[in-house]
Enzyme design. Structure first.
Site, PDB file in Angstrom:
ATOM      1  CG  ASN A  16      -2.206  -0.791   0.948  1.00 35.12           C
ATOM      2  OD1 ASN A  16      -3.107  -0.341   0.227  1.00 35.12           O
ATOM      3  ND2 ASN A  16      -2.273  -2.001   1.494  1.00 35.12           N
ATOM      4  CG  HIS A 107      -9.645  -3.628   8.984  1.00 42.59           C
ATOM      5  ND1 HIS A 107      -8.716  -4.121   9.876  1.00 42.59           N
ATOM      6  CD2 HIS A 107     -10.636  -4.548   8.936  1.00 42.59           C
ATOM      7  CE1 HIS A 107      -9.132  -5.273  10.354  1.00 42.59           C
ATOM      8  NE2 HIS A 107     -10.302  -5.562   9.799  1.00 42.59           N
TER       9      HIS A 107
HETATM   10  C1  GRF Z   1      -3.317  -4.533   4.096  1.00 41.66           C
HETATM   11  O1  GRF Z   1      -4.062  -5.559   3.536  1.00 41.66           O
HETATM   12  C2  GRF Z   1      -4.135  -3.745   5.092  1.00 41.66           C
HETATM   13  O2  GRF Z   1      -5.489  -3.821   4.877  1.00 41.66           O
HETATM   14  C3  GRF Z   1      -3.811  -4.399   6.405  1.00 41.66           C
HETATM   15  O3  GRF Z   1      -2.475  -4.800   6.283  1.00 41.66           O
HETATM   16  C4  GRF Z   1      -2.169  -5.071   4.934  1.00 41.66           C
HETATM   17  C5  GRF Z   1      -0.875  -4.398   4.620  1.00 41.66           C
HETATM   18  O4  GRF Z   1      -0.344  -4.806   3.416  1.00 41.66           O
HETATM   19  N1  GRF Z   1      -4.080  -3.479   7.484  1.00 41.66           N
HETATM   20  P1  GRF Z   1       0.899  -4.071   2.779  1.00 41.66           P
HETATM   21  O5  GRF Z   1       1.997  -4.027   3.834  1.00 41.66           O
HETATM   22  O6  GRF Z   1       0.469  -2.702   2.368  1.00 41.66           O
HETATM   23  O7  GRF Z   1       1.303  -4.920   1.602  1.00 41.66           O
END
Ligand code: GRF
Length: 187
Positions: A16, A107
């Site tokens: 992300n 989330h």
């Molecule tokens: C995401 O799926 C978010 O919803 C959750 O943790 C994950 C993080 O993934 N809170 P990344 O580290 O961004 O790949």
């Protein structure tokens, strides 16, 4: 357009974060990522931070006053907005109060359903027909602040934890930027 100085908190893969970094290069996107905080020295997001010359801090959460240290870094870097992107620690009420500015979290479920950890296995166990992801303001209660954007998709009968995760995360890459634009629409 004056962009909002932002800090992204991560613990794991940082996909992300990567997506937000790409989006933030767009001149009309409201934020600029100025700092990355992680509680995990092995987080892949650190490689990303180095590659993009973004300051990062690895926080030792075993220290009693680690949140004060984070607050110091935020102040030093003039941070006015925090995105929690897979940060696996709970942020204290005291921290939220002391920071005093907007904090958002992503989330991987349709909140208020499936707060907390192990979301995908619980979604499957409950035989849900739809799932999705939510970006919300961080309040003093876990995964409970006001919802900014939430989007869903239908679960297939042959979906498993891995495919659900993939589908949810692909949706997250659209939802997180959209939520940030919404937060600062009237900024
Ligand atoms: C995401 O799926 C978010 O919803 C959750 O943790 C994950 C993080 O993934 N809170 P990344 O580290 O961004 O790949």
């Amino acid at each position: 357009m004056v962009k909002v100085n932002t800090c992204v908190f991560i613990s794991g893969q940082g996909t992300n974060l990567k997506n937000l970094l790409t989006r933030s290069r767009d001149s009309s996107f409201p934020i600029v990522i100025k700092l990355i905080i992680t509680n995990n020295k092995n987080s892949k997001g650190i490689i990303l931070a180095k590659k993009n010359s973004i300051p990062f801090k690895i926080i030792n959460t075993k220290l009693r006053n680690y949140e004060d240290k984070i607050l110091q870094y935020l102040k030093k870097n003039n941070i006015n907005f925090i995105c929690l992107a897979g940060y696996m620690k709970i942020i204290s009420k005291k921290f939220i109060k002391k920071f005093g500015k907007k904090i958002v979290n992503i989330h991987p479920s349709l909140l208020p359903k499936f707060k907390g950890l192990n979301t995908y296995s619980r979604v499957l166990q409950h035989k849900e027909r739809i799932t999705g992801c939510t970006v919300h303001y961080v309040s003093e209660k876990l995964d409970s602040g006001k919802i900014i954007v939430q989007k869903s998709f239908y679960i297939n009968s042959n979906d498993n934890e891995e495919t659900l995760k993939q589908k949810t995360q692909n949706l997250e890459y659209r939802v997180f930027p959209e939520a940030i634009i919404k937060v600062f629409r009237n900024y």
